[in-house]
Design an enzyme around this catalytic site. Sequence first.
Site, PDB file in Angstrom:
ATOM      1  N   HIS A  55       0.890  -1.263  -0.132  1.00  0.00           N
ATOM      2  CA  HIS A  55      -0.005  -0.133  -0.140  1.00  0.00           C
ATOM      3  C   HIS A  55       0.980   1.339  -0.099  1.00  0.00           C
ATOM      4  O   HIS A  55       0.411   2.171  -0.384  1.00  0.00           O
ATOM      5  CB  HIS A  55      -1.023   0.240   1.389  1.00  0.00           C
ATOM      6  CG  HIS A  55      -1.841   1.153   1.427  1.00  0.00           C
ATOM      7  ND1 HIS A  55      -2.747   1.344   0.354  1.00  0.00           N
ATOM      8  CD2 HIS A  55      -1.582   2.430   2.079  1.00  0.00           C
ATOM      9  CE1 HIS A  55      -3.083   2.729   0.523  1.00  0.00           C
ATOM     10  NE2 HIS A  55      -2.625   2.999   1.789  1.00  0.00           N
ATOM     11  N   CYS A  56       1.982   1.179   0.331  1.00  0.00           N
ATOM     12  CA  CYS A  56       2.880   2.455   0.576  1.00  0.00           C
ATOM     13  C   CYS A  56       4.018   2.845  -0.376  1.00  0.00           C
ATOM     14  O   CYS A  56       3.697   3.866  -1.337  1.00  0.00           O
ATOM     15  CB  CYS A  56       3.684   2.233   1.932  1.00  0.00           C
ATOM     16  SG  CYS A  56       2.480   2.409   3.344  1.00  0.00           S
ATOM     17  N   ILE A  57       5.059   2.021  -0.691  1.00  0.00           N
ATOM     18  CA  ILE A  57       5.945   2.211  -1.602  1.00  0.00           C
ATOM     19  C   ILE A  57       5.447   2.609  -2.989  1.00  0.00           C
ATOM     20  O   ILE A  57       5.879   3.726  -3.523  1.00  0.00           O
ATOM     21  CB  ILE A  57       7.057   1.075  -1.717  1.00  0.00           C
ATOM     22  CG1 ILE A  57       7.332   0.787  -0.203  1.00  0.00           C
ATOM     23  CG2 ILE A  57       8.093   1.707  -2.563  1.00  0.00           C
ATOM     24  CD1 ILE A  57       8.574  -0.064  -0.190  1.00  0.00           C
TER      25      ILE A  57
END
Length: 434
Positions: free
Chosen positions: A270-272
């Site tokens: 979900h982040c990078i």
Amino acid sequence: MTTIQSIIEKSTTLGVIGLGYVGLPLAVEKAKAGYQTIGFDIQNSKVNMVNQGKNYIGDVVNEDLSNLVAEGLLKATTDFSEVAQADCVSICVPTPLDEHQQPDISYVKSSVEKLVPYLHKDMLIVLESTTYPGTTEEIIKPILESSGLKCGQDFYLAFSPERVDPGNLIYKTKNTPKVVGGVTAKCTEVAATLYENILEAPVHKVSSPAIAEMEKILENTYRNVNIGLINELAILCEKMKINIWEVIEAAKSKPYGFQAFYPGPGLGGHCIPLDPYYLSWKAREYGFHTSMIESSMMINDRMPEYCAERVSKILNKQKKPINGSKILVLGVAYKQDIDDFRESPAIKVINELEKEGAEVNFYDPFVKKYLFKDKIKYGESLLTKKIINDADIVIITTAHTNVDYELVCQNAEVIFDTKNVLKDKVKRSNIELL
């Protein structure tokens, strides 16, 4: 009794909005620390599972959840009115990108708007969802102050970015250092006190929510840029007939000034893959173009397509067209040994191959099915000799450790290893590395 005193004495009730990969582990740690904790989620299925003591998140210990529920320290609900009982509330809801690759903070805004009727004196609100710098003060603060209460005086507001790394065997929610930035110094103090009494890790205080929001973007953009660099070098090294994996191992021998990053079929989680888009979008507000960041994003976003092109070339060497070929993909989770397939590059590789007419099947010991573009795709329940034999090519897209790779090597016609799993077997003629 002040908020800080009630936190220290654990006489306060804590709330967590959003019971996913971030929220549920945090709710469990709050309850384990001895606080009455209420979890909120819009999905009845999650709420029911929590209240039955049934775990659905890999980083949560099953026994911890069931024991906390049985002891009455943790419960979940879809009834948002119960947030009135909480004195400290953490918001851990999704912050995805929309169809135009722009930040979608609708879940955050909706959660905060639902909070307003129940906001009360000395209440602490902490946003943990990753977002662009300015969200806490420019979006959340005005919504909360529409209640008539004043931030820093009547209630406290801070940003403390989540640092969840699914599947990490060393660092969990409890022992990962926390960054906290409040709208005022008192907001920071109250929020830091909360985490200091929950976690077994240092709490790093910063001067504002924007600093905390930007540092989270920096963490993941740093990885995105460096992975983009190594992916670009991997493409170049393939053209030059140089083994990029051996190059990295050689560079790692330097005891200073180098940190190893590795190529792969793309970025997942979900982040990078998402966070740099938040920053580049916000930068445009200031007339600034994040050229290096956007270049790395372009490289990483193209890797699934590049992998499909490599598969086509490998099949061509076998005198087979990609159209109609049977392809077996090993691993659709976005990283090894977890069941999380959010933004998984393996799924994007499958999509690229299917667009070229390939018949793609997959096996993942952690993921039996996945949803992509409103379609459910089911994988094989077991990895057998026949399944491997039937494939024209096998692609390793996730480095799961509990896969019988010797069985794969012995029975696959050709293997494209994008994760260097078969590094000890690369001399075999049927193996190609990314």
